[in-house]
Design a protein around this motif. Structure first.
Motif, PDB file in Angstrom:
ATOM      1  N   UNK A   5      -3.998  -2.081   1.841  1.00  0.00           N
ATOM      2  CA  UNK A   5      -4.092  -1.238   0.679  1.00  0.00           C
ATOM      3  C   UNK A   5      -4.977  -0.091   1.781  1.00  0.00           C
ATOM      4  N   UNK A   6      -4.149   0.767   0.635  1.00  0.00           N
ATOM      5  CA  UNK A   6      -4.638   2.125   1.342  1.00  0.00           C
ATOM      6  C   UNK A   6      -5.832   3.386   0.368  1.00  0.00           C
ATOM      7  N   UNK A  12      13.808   1.297   3.053  1.00  0.00           N
ATOM      8  CA  UNK A  12      13.502   2.070   3.523  1.00  0.00           C
ATOM      9  C   UNK A  12      12.652   3.157   2.826  1.00  0.00           C
ATOM     10  N   UNK A  13      11.792   2.543   2.066  1.00  0.00           N
ATOM     11  CA  UNK A  13      10.224   2.974   1.765  1.00  0.00           C
ATOM     12  C   UNK A  13       9.386   1.777   1.677  1.00  0.00           C
ATOM     13  N   UNK A  14       8.100   2.444   2.136  1.00  0.00           N
ATOM     14  CA  UNK A  14       6.868   1.221   2.766  1.00  0.00           C
ATOM     15  C   UNK A  14       6.024   1.988   1.544  1.00  0.00           C
ATOM     16  N   UNK A  15       5.795   2.404   0.995  1.00  0.00           N
ATOM     17  CA  UNK A  15       4.533   3.103   0.476  1.00  0.00           C
ATOM     18  C   UNK A  15       4.844   2.282  -1.443  1.00  0.00           C
ATOM     19  N   UNK A  51      -3.106   1.226  -8.009  1.00  0.00           N
ATOM     20  CA  UNK A  51      -3.346   0.827  -5.926  1.00  0.00           C
ATOM     21  C   UNK A  51      -2.572   1.635  -4.829  1.00  0.00           C
ATOM     22  N   UNK A  52      -2.323   1.867  -3.696  1.00  0.00           N
ATOM     23  CA  UNK A  52      -1.372   1.745  -3.232  1.00  0.00           C
ATOM     24  C   UNK A  52      -1.699   1.101  -2.084  1.00  0.00           C
ATOM     25  N   UNK A  53      -0.533   0.609  -1.381  1.00  0.00           N
ATOM     26  CA  UNK A  53      -0.486  -0.075  -0.063  1.00  0.00           C
ATOM     27  C   UNK A  53       0.938   0.108   1.009  1.00  0.00           C
ATOM     28  N   UNK A  54       0.440   0.532   1.394  1.00  0.00           N
ATOM     29  CA  UNK A  54       1.530   1.146   3.126  1.00  0.00           C
ATOM     30  C   UNK A  54       1.583   0.402   4.239  1.00  0.00           C
ATOM     31  N   UNK A  55       2.122  -0.058   4.506  1.00  0.00           N
ATOM     32  CA  UNK A  55       2.903  -1.032   5.928  1.00  0.00           C
ATOM     33  C   UNK A  55       1.883  -2.349   5.523  1.00  0.00           C
ATOM     34  N   UNK A  79      -7.169  10.596  -0.181  1.00  0.00           N
ATOM     35  CA  UNK A  79      -7.544  10.025   0.454  1.00  0.00           C
ATOM     36  C   UNK A  79      -6.770   8.789   0.282  1.00  0.00           C
ATOM     37  N   UNK A  80      -5.934   9.444  -1.473  1.00  0.00           N
ATOM     38  CA  UNK A  80      -5.321   8.203  -1.921  1.00  0.00           C
ATOM     39  C   UNK A  80      -3.867   8.724  -1.986  1.00  0.00           C
TER      40      UNK A  80
END
Lengths: 114, 113
Positions: free
Chosen positions: B54-55, B28-31, B47-51, A98-99
């Protein structure tokens, strides 16, 4: 859960000698493995990764790593150490649950003695 | 090509204050990922963000939060600072996909007094 272990906190090598920094992994499924290096007061620099294919992976600054599935290891190697290789080295595995995060080992301090 | 940039390089705060850390990913990186490197605790995923979304988040209290802007840059906010929040905060960016490499910035060193 995915994890990696670096069994040695510190490794000392004489300049010109080969070096090895050890990493073992524990994963479910196929591992995506990475090595990074950190110089004092700096971020992490990517060295190399194993995704699939050849077990011997070549990376930056003359480093390479050998993926060994039977021993669940991914040791970092260099044939001839330089004093400038002295730094903190991290092994990491990609977490698929998931991460998409990286799970890091505790790091190995490599010191190359002139 | 410019790498991941972070600002400020150093930040000194007192207990109870708020800190805001910023990160600009590789073009060009979205994550964008945030990690904490605290003495004795190693590198921990925050934390992880994409587009812009918060993923996922790591095992940190809700006072650690952030966002990702339309240009994919990101901000990490730490509220109600505690002494143990003192650490190097690293931002990384990547293309989308589990095979992609995360490239790290130089970090922001946060000191809480």
């Amino acid at each position: 859960a995915q994890s990696v272990a670096q069994p040695e906190d510190q490794v000392n090598v004489a300049e010109g000698n080969p070096l090895t920094v050890k990493c073992t992994y524990s994963v479910s499924g196929n591992p995506y493995l990475f090595w990074y290096v950190q110089y004092p007061n700096r971020g992490l620099q990517f060295l190399l990764k194993y995704i699939t294919g050849d077990n011997l992976v070549k990376g930056s600054y003359g480093f390479e790593a050998e993926f060994n599935k039977s021993q669940t290891s991914f040791h970092l190697k260099k044939p001839s150490a330089l004093v400038s290789d002295s730094a903190l080295y991290f092994c990491a595995v990609r977490d698929f649950q998931g991460a998409q995060k990286l799970v890091f080992g505790q790091g190995t301090r490599l010191t190359i003695n002139p | 090509e410019a790498g991941v940039t972070q600002s400020p390089t150093h930040l000194i705060k007192t207990r109870g204050q708020q800190a805001t850390l910023r990160c600009s990913p590789i073009s060009g990186h979205t994550s964008v990922y945030w990690y904490q490197q605290a003495l004795g605790l190693g590198l921990q995923f925050l934390l992880w963000y994409d587009e812009g979304e918060e993923r996922n988040r790591g095992n940190f209290p809700p006072r650690f939060s952030g966002r990702q802007f339309p240009n994919y840059s990101s901000e990490l906010n730490v509220n109600a600072l505690e002494l143990e929040d003192s650490a190097l905060y690293l931002c990384a960016s990547s293309l989308v996909g589990s095979r992609e490499t995360q490239y790290f910035g130089p970090g922001t060193r946060l000191l809480v007094l």
